[in-house]
Design a protein around this motif. Structure first.
Motif, PDB file in Angstrom:
ATOM      1  N   LEU B  18      -6.794  50.660  -6.619  1.00  0.00           N
ATOM      2  CA  LEU B  18      -6.408  49.276  -6.345  1.00  0.00           C
ATOM      3  C   LEU B  18      -6.824  48.383  -7.511  1.00  0.00           C
ATOM      4  O   LEU B  18      -6.076  47.497  -7.941  1.00  0.00           O
ATOM      5  N   SER B  19      -8.010  48.637  -8.046  1.00  0.00           N
ATOM      6  CA  SER B  19      -8.499  47.837  -9.168  1.00  0.00           C
ATOM      7  C   SER B  19      -7.554  47.936 -10.359  1.00  0.00           C
ATOM      8  O   SER B  19      -7.253  46.936 -11.016  1.00  0.00           O
ATOM      9  N   SER B 248     -10.903  42.665 -11.611  1.00  0.00           N
ATOM     10  CA  SER B 248     -10.132  43.676 -10.874  1.00  0.00           C
ATOM     11  C   SER B 248     -11.063  44.635 -10.161  1.00  0.00           C
ATOM     12  O   SER B 248     -10.826  45.001  -9.008  1.00  0.00           O
ATOM     13  N   GLY B 252     -11.033  44.883  -6.254  1.00  0.00           N
ATOM     14  CA  GLY B 252     -10.566  46.183  -5.769  1.00  0.00           C
ATOM     15  C   GLY B 252     -11.605  46.852  -4.882  1.00  0.00           C
ATOM     16  O   GLY B 252     -11.304  47.348  -3.800  1.00  0.00           O
TER      17      GLY B 252
END
Lengths: 321, 290, 386
Positions: B18-19, B248, B252
């Motif tokens: 996700l990051s 991020s 994330g």
């Protein structure tokens, strides 16, 4: 700096009268539109106070609006308070939350301020959305309206409610104008113009920002309480961030930092959307294009442009004289 | 269950995946802001455009890799049109107006997607050899997600190298530091702006086409991803690569582990994080300028 | 409220007057659906089904239709419902996709005594504790679609189930009804998660957690874009081989199943309609719908169709006022595309078959194989007094 100029008075009075005439002569749906315009105009005026005069562009006014609505609805239905007290609860909730946001975010500026307000707004939205005791995403039905029968006003009638909403709009405008003309309002404008200098002068900047936000929050909360009475129903949908975005769009369409502009913008957006939606399902695109064109045309907004032209002419006349 | 180390490894990979997706999206946004001082709310719409262009490329050419190449190119092209038609003249007009014009663009893009690709959610498949799970660190993990992690890391490293080691990187850094001074020193600032804007758009498009096989492709996917992306950018501090990386990873991992450890608070966690950081660091963690 | 009723009665009288003076008696219908926003696709599908019903009966001339867009926002939906009743003076409102909008509209239609045919919104309360004699639902209730799966899955030998759904009222009702029935049958719910609604795109963390709980099966409710993401991610983690995926049939709706692709193969879900029901009524319906839109009808299309069909049946029975329509709608019964249907006199919710189906690979893409039918599923009144 705010001045209640002749043109401001003329336009706001004309708008109020126009709305009243439209409500009185139009059909049922015209009244619904008028009520929606009046509530959104109050919300937009409250936003213009902090954004246009205080330089604090907020993306949480939708949430404050929703909090006002929920404050009213919860007090009136779940707690069983009389609607008059519930109205106070809605306004107080808006003021409290607004004041808190204003106090904590007073150091952030520009896009950081916008994002911070967005974060606080979204937190409220998520909490209400998940609060099953408050109906969660289903919302709360059965919200009553104020009982003004002592004044001979029956708010169950759509026409009388519309006229009541118009009167509220007029009152809120007068209050906002009064505040902005006061010493407090002038200091607020001063902070917007040059925060460092005001700080150097010993003005407690964050206090002013928090107070301005609290006052704006009270007005937004009032708008929410009005909307809750209008639909007799509240749902978290009232406080999604796009509602805040829509309030901002209204302010821009009408003219930011003019106080009259937001009211004009509310009428413009609602009527425009209503007209376009009857022609196409793709009204988002039309609104988007109108917004882009407005900004490209100078970003003064409809009323702002008018005011600008009148003032420019006056100055030219003065130069000739 | 929580004592099982393999669960933690998988969740760690989920957080990383996700990051990286958020990084691909936010790095363009943050560098465009740092250099051009331009707030582009339509960045999310460009991500959606990348996903839709990817869907169309797969439909027409039947190959995911064709889409992988064509979608970022298509979005860069759209970025060019936007830059020449709108962004260039909006650059000096203040953040408020930029926010509003790009807010308007979101609406326009939303209806373009609906008209061209319809209201029904779409999807494409990951390429066959990446579609199943593979064994990594002793756990089974989707190969395609590992691909996203690798791609994000590669882009991260590539951008880091370009910015720190190359001449154009030095020019960009000079521009972020002080664009007027850079212009006085004879740099063609306009051209750097243009290139950076297009690369930022292409990266948004890349994120879109990479996300398409994992998520569904819907008209409002850009609006959905916009807020997490903005949060990444703001937490990290506008304009810095380091900030985008840090932001991020923070967002994330907060989302992933928030979902696992405190599902009730997961939705609030990221906003609380943002609010908290902004109260103590009003310009984010790694602002590009002092 | 009394004033509102008076107003409505006045409007009713006016409507009656105008119908009487018109050369041909026509029924005014307000279609209240989302035509923009996240559910626009469903709105269009329901609208197409509704039209088809009128055309099939050759009665398009008898109905005057006014369309209004709810934008999936409860306050907007309510404002539009008011407009339909008080300005357009419709005899009946048809539509409503989101339960939130239904909740907002409910008190108004009940107070104004306007019949409302619900063509999607499944909130249990609308035909339960908050039921109304003016609200007839021809779609489904959240509990109705999922409850039968509890016993059915237990009968397949499944004992331990993990559940997942988006965190909003419909998600909780859908999964809640299943869980209750599954426990009653003797099964165990070993864990549950509710994912933030419309904010979750990455289901990885939840899937990892669910897998670690070691259930025999996972039961979920997701719809639309979330369904596509979920089914694909479930497949990519390779869980499907060990732990089969079951769910509410919206998960693999014909509207979205092709976007899910091979990931949807083998998923077993339950729904009140699938296009592969093998009856003459359904074959005719599928053919007619294909001729119109070039794709198989979804459950939403059939809901729109049945809303139209129920309305036609009520009108044919001689109902010519709001009051008469409301009571005639409650008596409607026929065999349609989804099999025999009737309206439950206790709740005004539809009584219908629930089909358990597996998504399999067919000739032209994915198709639905019915593996079980639970006949004439009706909800308990749940506090409804009509």
């Amino acid at each position: 700096m705010f001045h209640q100029t002749g043109i401001k008075t003329a336009v706001i009075l004309a708008l109020l009268a126009g709305l009243a005439a439209y409500a009185a002569l139009g059909g049922y749906f015209a009244r619904e539109l008028v009520i929606e315009i009046a509530t959104l105009a109050i919300l937009a005026i409250s936003l213009d106070m902090v954004a246009g005069y205080g330089g604090m562009v907020s993306l949480c006014h939708g949430s404050i609006f929703g909090l006002g609505a929920y404050g009213f609805a919860v007090a009136a239905t779940l707690l069983g308070l009389p609607p008059g007290l519930a109205l106070v609860a809605g306004i107080a909730l808006g003021a409290l939350f607004g004041g808190a946001v204003g106090a904590v975010t007073s150091r952030a500026r520009g896009i950081f301020f916008i994002m911070a307000t967005l974060a606080f707004g979204q937190m409220v939205y998520v909490l209400i959305f998940d609060a099953r005791a408050l109906g969660g995403d289903d919302g709360l039905p059965g919200v009553p309206r104020l009982d003004l029968s002592a004044l001979g006003v029956d708010l169950q009638s759509s026409l009388q409610f519309a006229l009541f909403a118009i009167a509220c709009l007029g009152l809120v405008y007068a209050l906002a104008a009064f505040v902005l003309r006061s010493g407090f309002g002038r200091t607020l404008c001063g902070i917007h113009a040059n925060e460092a200098r005001m700080r150097a002068l010993g003005v407690p900047v964050w206090q002013y920002k928090a107070n301005a936000f609290a006052l704006s929050g009270a007005m937004a909360g009032f708008a929410g309480a009005l909307a809750a009475q209008h639909t007799m129903f509240v749902s978290p949908e009232m406080m999604v961030w796009t509602v805040s975005g829509e309030a901002l769009v209204i302010v821009i369409l009408g003219g930011m930092g003019t106080l009259v502009g937001p009211a004009v913008g509310a009428a413009l957006l609602i009527l425009l959307r209503h007209e376009i939606a009857s022609l196409t399902n793709h009204w988002h695109m039309v609104i988007g294009i109108v917004l882009i064109v407005t900004v490209l045309a100078g970003g003064r907004g409809l009323y702002g442009q008018l005011e600008h032209m009148v003032q420019a002419r006056r100055e030219r006349a003065k130069a000739h004289a | 269950m929580l004592a099982d180390p393999s669960t933690w490894i998988v969740q760690g990979l989920n957080g990383l995946q996700l990051s990286m997706l958020l990084f691909l999206l936010s790095v363009g946004l943050t560098v465009i802001f740092g250099l051009l001082h331009f707030v582009n709310l339509a960045h999310g719409a460009l991500y959606a455009l990348g996903a839709y262009a990817g869907v169309s490329a797969v439909w027409m050419l039947g190959s995911y890799w064709a889409a992988f190449v064509l979608a970022p190119a298509a979005v860069a092209l759209a970025g060019t049109v936007l830059y020449l038609g709108l962004i260039r003249r909006m650059r000096r007009s203040g953040p408020m107006n930029q926010v509003l014009v790009t807010f308007g663009l979101i609406f326009v893009f939303l209806d373009i997607f609906r008209i061209v690709w319809g209201d029904i959610a779409l999807g494409i498949d990951a390429p066959a050899f990446l579609s199943g799970p593979v064994e990594v660190l002793g756990v089974a993990y989707p190969a395609y997600r590992l691909f996203i992690i690798a791609l994000g890391a590669a882009v991260m490293a590539g951008l880091g190298l370009v910015l720190s080691r190359t001449q154009i990187g030095a020019m960009i850094r000079a521009g972020v530091d002080n664009d007027r001074m850079a212009a006085c020193l004879g740099l063609n600032v306009e051209r750097i702006f243009f290139v950076v804007f297009c690369v930022g758009c292409a990266l948004a498009g890349l994120a879109g086409v990479v996300a398409a096989p994992v998520f569904s492709v819907t008209p409002d996917m850009g609006t959905q991803i916009l807020i997490p992306t903005l949060i990444v950018v703001v937490i990290g501090g506008l304009g810095s690569l380091k900030g985008a990386v840090a932001g991020s990873l923070i967002v994330g991992f907060t989302q992933t582990f928030g979902a696992v450890l405190a599902p009730q608070l997961a939705a609030v966690a990221v906003y609380a994080l943002l609010a908290g950081i902004l109260i103590f660091r009003p310009a984010g963690l790694f602002p590009a300028r002092g | 409220m009394s004033k509102l009723k008076g107003l409505a009665a006045g409007a009713l009288a006016l409507a009656a007057l105008s119908t009487a003076s018109a050369a041909e008696a026509e029924t005014r219908v307000g279609l209240l659906l989302p035509y923009a926003g996240v559910y626009a696709a469903l709105g269009e599908e329901i609208d197409a089904g509704f039209q088809l019903a009128l055309e099939e009966a050759g009665m398009t001339e008898e109905f005057a239709i006014v369309r209004e867009d709810t934008e999936v926002k409860p306050p907007v939906g309510l404002a539009k419902a008011r407009k339909l009743v008080l300005e357009d003076e419709v005899d009946v409102i048809v539509g409503l996709v989101s339960s939130g909008v239904l909740g907002a509209v409910r008190d108004f239609v009940d107070g104004a005594q306007v019949p409302l045919i619900v063509a999607n919104a499944g909130n249990d309360d609308a035909t339960g504790s908050r039921c109304s004699k003016y609200i007839t639902r021809v779609s489904f209730s959240n509990g109705q679609v999922n409850r039968p799966m509890g016993q059915w899955m237990y009968d397949q030998g499944i004992r331990k189930v993990y559940t997942l759904a988006p965190d909003y009222a419909a998600g909780r009702q859908m999964v809640g009804a299943f869980a209750e029935a599954f426990r009653q049958a003797g099964g165990e719910i070993v864990g549950e998660d509710f994912t933030p609604f419309r904010k979750t795109q990455d289901f990885g963390p939840y899937l990892t957690k669910a897998k670690a709980a070691g259930p025999d099966a996972i039961f979920v409710f997701y719809a639309g874009g979330e369904a596509i993401s979920f089914v694909k991610q479930y497949d990519s983690f390779g869980i499907k081989a060990d732990i089969p995926l079951y769910g509410s049939g919206f998960l693999t709706s014909p509207l979205y199943v092709n976007a899910e692709g091979p990931a949807a193969e083998g998923v077993v879900t339950a729904l009140h309609y699938v296009p592969t029901i093998d009856t003459p009524e359904n074959r005719a319906f599928v053919e007619a719908f294909r001729a119109r839109t070039d794709r198989a009808p979804s459950e939403y299309a059939v809901q729109g169709y049945d809303a139209g069909r129920a309305l036609i049946e009520a009108v044919k029975s001689g109902a010519d006022s709001r009051e008469a329509l409301a009571s005639a709608l409650a008596k409607v019964t026929y065999t349609g595309p989804r099999g025999p249907v009737k309206i439950d006199p206790a709740t005004n919710n539809i009584v219908q078959n629930i089909y358990v189906y597996e998504t399999i690979k067919g000739d032209g893409g994915l198709t639905q194989k019915i593996v079980g039918t639970v006949e004439a599923v009706a909800d308990a009144p749940n506090g409804c007094k009509l």
